[in-house]
Design a protein around this motif. Structure first.
Motif, mmCIF file in Angstrom:
data_model
loop_
_atom_site.group_PDB
_atom_site.id
_atom_site.type_symbol
_atom_site.label_atom_id
_atom_site.label_comp_id
_atom_site.label_asym_id
_atom_site.label_seq_id
_atom_site.Cartn_x
_atom_site.Cartn_y
_atom_site.Cartn_z
ATOM 1 N N ASP A 139 32.535 39.264 56.388
ATOM 2 C CA ASP A 139 31.910 38.599 55.250
ATOM 3 C C ASP A 139 31.698 37.119 55.536
ATOM 4 O O ASP A 139 32.493 36.487 56.224
ATOM 5 C CB ASP A 139 32.854 38.775 54.043
ATOM 6 C CG ASP A 139 32.227 38.331 52.751
ATOM 7 O OD1 ASP A 139 32.494 37.175 52.387
ATOM 8 O OD2 ASP A 139 31.511 39.115 52.128
ATOM 9 N N ARG A 198 36.358 34.688 46.499
ATOM 10 C CA ARG A 198 36.692 36.124 46.509
ATOM 11 C C ARG A 198 36.868 36.709 45.116
ATOM 12 O O ARG A 198 37.025 37.913 44.962
ATOM 13 C CB ARG A 198 37.972 36.351 47.313
ATOM 14 C CG ARG A 198 37.806 36.156 48.799
ATOM 15 C CD ARG A 198 38.991 36.697 49.570
ATOM 16 N NE ARG A 198 40.273 36.233 49.080
ATOM 17 C CZ ARG A 198 40.985 35.221 49.606
ATOM 18 N NH1 ARG A 198 40.531 34.581 50.640
ATOM 19 N NH2 ARG A 198 42.144 34.887 49.088
ATOM 20 N N GLN A 199 36.846 35.868 44.083
ATOM 21 C CA GLN A 199 37.087 36.348 42.726
ATOM 22 C C GLN A 199 35.994 37.324 42.291
ATOM 23 O O GLN A 199 34.803 37.091 42.506
ATOM 24 C CB GLN A 199 37.148 35.174 41.753
ATOM 25 C CG GLN A 199 37.526 35.588 40.352
ATOM 26 C CD GLN A 199 37.590 34.409 39.401
ATOM 27 O OE1 GLN A 199 37.142 33.318 39.711
ATOM 28 N NE2 GLN A 199 38.145 34.636 38.234
ATOM 29 N N ASP A 200 36.413 38.414 41.669
ATOM 30 C CA ASP A 200 35.487 39.422 41.160
ATOM 31 C C ASP A 200 34.747 38.857 39.952
ATOM 32 O O ASP A 200 35.361 38.434 38.966
ATOM 33 C CB ASP A 200 36.266 40.676 40.772
ATOM 34 C CG ASP A 200 35.376 41.807 40.284
ATOM 35 O OD1 ASP A 200 34.139 41.730 40.483
ATOM 36 O OD2 ASP A 200 35.925 42.775 39.725
ATOM 37 N N LEU A 201 33.436 38.837 40.012
ATOM 38 C CA LEU A 201 32.627 38.301 38.923
ATOM 39 C C LEU A 201 32.247 39.365 37.896
ATOM 40 O O LEU A 201 31.759 39.032 36.811
ATOM 41 C CB LEU A 201 31.355 37.648 39.483
ATOM 42 C CG LEU A 201 31.568 36.492 40.449
ATOM 43 C CD1 LEU A 201 30.227 36.010 40.993
ATOM 44 C CD2 LEU A 201 32.326 35.355 39.788
ATOM 45 N N ASP A 202 32.459 40.627 38.207
ATOM 46 C CA ASP A 202 32.046 41.717 37.319
ATOM 47 C C ASP A 202 32.628 41.612 35.904
ATOM 48 O O ASP A 202 31.906 41.875 34.944
ATOM 49 C CB ASP A 202 32.393 43.078 37.929
ATOM 50 C CG ASP A 202 31.472 43.439 39.090
ATOM 51 O OD1 ASP A 202 30.354 42.870 39.168
ATOM 52 O OD2 ASP A 202 31.873 44.281 39.905
ATOM 53 N N PRO A 203 33.884 41.222 35.732
ATOM 54 C CA PRO A 203 34.426 41.176 34.366
ATOM 55 C C PRO A 203 33.892 40.022 33.507
ATOM 56 O O PRO A 203 34.120 40.003 32.303
ATOM 57 C CB PRO A 203 35.932 41.009 34.553
ATOM 58 C CG PRO A 203 36.213 41.185 35.985
ATOM 59 C CD PRO A 203 34.928 41.023 36.725
ATOM 60 N N ASP A 248 32.066 34.648 53.560
ATOM 61 C CA ASP A 248 33.182 33.894 53.004
ATOM 62 C C ASP A 248 34.355 33.861 53.969
ATOM 63 O O ASP A 248 35.046 32.859 54.072
ATOM 64 C CB ASP A 248 33.628 34.495 51.674
ATOM 65 C CG ASP A 248 32.569 34.361 50.594
ATOM 66 O OD1 ASP A 248 31.718 33.454 50.712
ATOM 67 O OD2 ASP A 248 32.589 35.157 49.654
#
Length: 66
Positions: free
Chosen positions: A2, A21-26, A4
């Motif tokens: 990746d 790396r934080q999940d943006l989906d929520p 990143d």
């Protein structure tokens, strides 16, 4: 690998690496907009600091120039 990982692999616990790396989906649409505004403000703060550092460096170089 990746992108990143390439940018942040030397400091895996660096806050920037964790942010990337934080999940943006929520996140809601409004939360995403707020995040963009916060990141743009941080970019402006960093650019301002970089300009200050550059001015200090130029002044020091001029002072110690022979």
């Amino acid at each position: 690998m990746d992108m990143d990982d390439d940018l942040f692999s030397s400091r895996p616990e660096d806050p920037l690496a964790l942010l990337a790396r934080q999940d943006l989906d929520p996140l809601s649409f409004d939360e995403l907009d707020a995040r963009i505004l916060a990141l743009e403000a941080e970019i402006a703060r960093i650019r301002s600091h970089k300009d200050t550092v550059t001015l200090h460096r130029s002044a020091a170089d001029a002072l110690f120039k022979r």
